[in-house]
Design an enzyme around this catalytic site. Sequence first.
Site, mmCIF file in Angstrom:
data_model
loop_
_atom_site.group_PDB
_atom_site.id
_atom_site.type_symbol
_atom_site.label_atom_id
_atom_site.label_comp_id
_atom_site.label_asym_id
_atom_site.label_seq_id
_atom_site.Cartn_x
_atom_site.Cartn_y
_atom_site.Cartn_z
ATOM 1 N N ARG A 154 0.652 -1.293 0.229
ATOM 2 C CA ARG A 154 -0.237 0.224 -0.039
ATOM 3 C C ARG A 154 0.560 1.062 0.099
ATOM 4 O O ARG A 154 1.692 1.021 0.520
ATOM 5 C CB ARG A 154 -0.656 -0.118 1.012
ATOM 6 N N LYS A 163 2.955 -7.352 12.190
ATOM 7 C CA LYS A 163 2.391 -7.610 10.890
ATOM 8 C C LYS A 163 2.976 -9.494 10.180
ATOM 9 O O LYS A 163 3.705 -9.538 10.477
ATOM 10 C CB LYS A 163 2.493 -6.508 9.936
ATOM 11 N N ARG A 190 -1.187 4.972 12.770
ATOM 12 C CA ARG A 190 0.334 4.363 13.524
ATOM 13 C C ARG A 190 -0.304 4.602 15.405
ATOM 14 O O ARG A 190 -0.739 5.742 15.607
ATOM 15 C CB ARG A 190 1.302 5.227 13.200
HETATM 16 C C1 BTN Z 1 0.047 -3.898 2.453
HETATM 17 O O1 BTN Z 1 1.136 -3.267 2.044
HETATM 18 O O2 BTN Z 1 -0.122 -4.082 3.709
HETATM 19 C C2 BTN Z 1 -0.334 -4.794 1.253
HETATM 20 C C3 BTN Z 1 1.132 -5.754 0.368
HETATM 21 C C4 BTN Z 1 -0.129 -6.354 -0.387
HETATM 22 C C5 BTN Z 1 1.178 -7.198 -1.107
HETATM 23 C C6 BTN Z 1 0.396 -8.626 -2.212
HETATM 24 S S1 BTN Z 1 1.283 -10.008 -2.840
HETATM 25 C C7 BTN Z 1 0.699 -10.454 -3.870
HETATM 26 C C8 BTN Z 1 0.061 -8.811 -4.882
HETATM 27 N N1 BTN Z 1 0.793 -8.236 -5.455
HETATM 28 C C9 BTN Z 1 1.622 -7.522 -4.889
HETATM 29 O O3 BTN Z 1 2.697 -7.343 -6.009
HETATM 30 N N2 BTN Z 1 1.079 -6.957 -4.157
HETATM 31 C C10 BTN Z 1 -0.138 -8.099 -3.138
#
Ligand code: BTN
Length: 321
Positions: free
Chosen positions: A116, A181, A316
Amino acid sequence: MLELLKLLQDGRFHSGEALGAHLGISRSAVWKQLQGLEAELGIGVFKVPGRGYRLSSPMVLLDAERLSRETALLQWPIFVETSVDSTNAEIFRRLDAGVKAPFVLLAERQMAGRGRRGRAWVSPFAENLYCSLVLRVDGGMSQVEALSLTVGLAVAKTLQDSGLGDVGLKWPNDVLCAGHKISGILLELAGDPADVCHVVIGIGINVNMMIDATIAIDQPWTSVRQCIGRMVDRNELAVRLLLQLRECLSRHWQGGFASLRDEWEALHAWRGRNVALTAGNNATLGTVVGVDERGAIRLSVEGVEHAFSGGELSLRLQHDS
Ligand code: BTN
């Protein structure tokens, strides 16, 4: 190279001759591929004269055939790739190439996994789950409201079903285990919201990754293996995840997030905590009250309750919380 890895994944010794015979290639071609495993995928291979080759530690690769069989009732075609930039990005390319939704794409590794707010998602080979599901959205944009919270709940339930305790949800869609996390979710939209539109649901779950100085993640994190103290078969976890996703998504399409809110709140990790809600350079300080039926976060700010929503927001904890 993947075929060679499949033969070696049991962690036992295999002679160069036997590997070559299985793959229909020469021993020197086997040797070349073994070097590729080390150089390209970072997989350690031991060579012992007279015994052959074995992996430094056994691994269980994703098995497309098993995943398809065990999730057949969902009727979501499943693709498994060895290496992609991002499973979400790969789905966008396939949609452009005319592949019809729904379908699921998993990869053994991502070279540019997306998180994100423009962050990267650390995605080493064969350690974790990197999974994206694309769905066609026919009922207008209200259908995707709070969808990421629903997906977070599905992931949390999957982890609980896999034996993890102390699973929590952090708004909007981080999944935590013992406060760290363990999973992140990235929803991206494709197409015209007023016309045919697709939602790509990207889910990353840290499965067998262990804390190690080479892994640069800028927040406290954990993995399923660290939480339950043993390696986990990612195929089993992926099947559970997809079945649970279907269940939660069906409830979402029927009753909206409102029908899942109580379950989400039961896992809400930061209720009652003092937080800073940030959007770019602006921060709002408040105390978490809960989430509303549309998935917005409810904060008490100087004694007055406000609801906030939006993809660029992040929470946060305040230092005193
Ligand atoms: C976050 O920042 O918490 C979100 C992370 C999301 C990761 C997943 S892995 C599968 C899919 N492909 C990506 O490039 N990102 C999501």
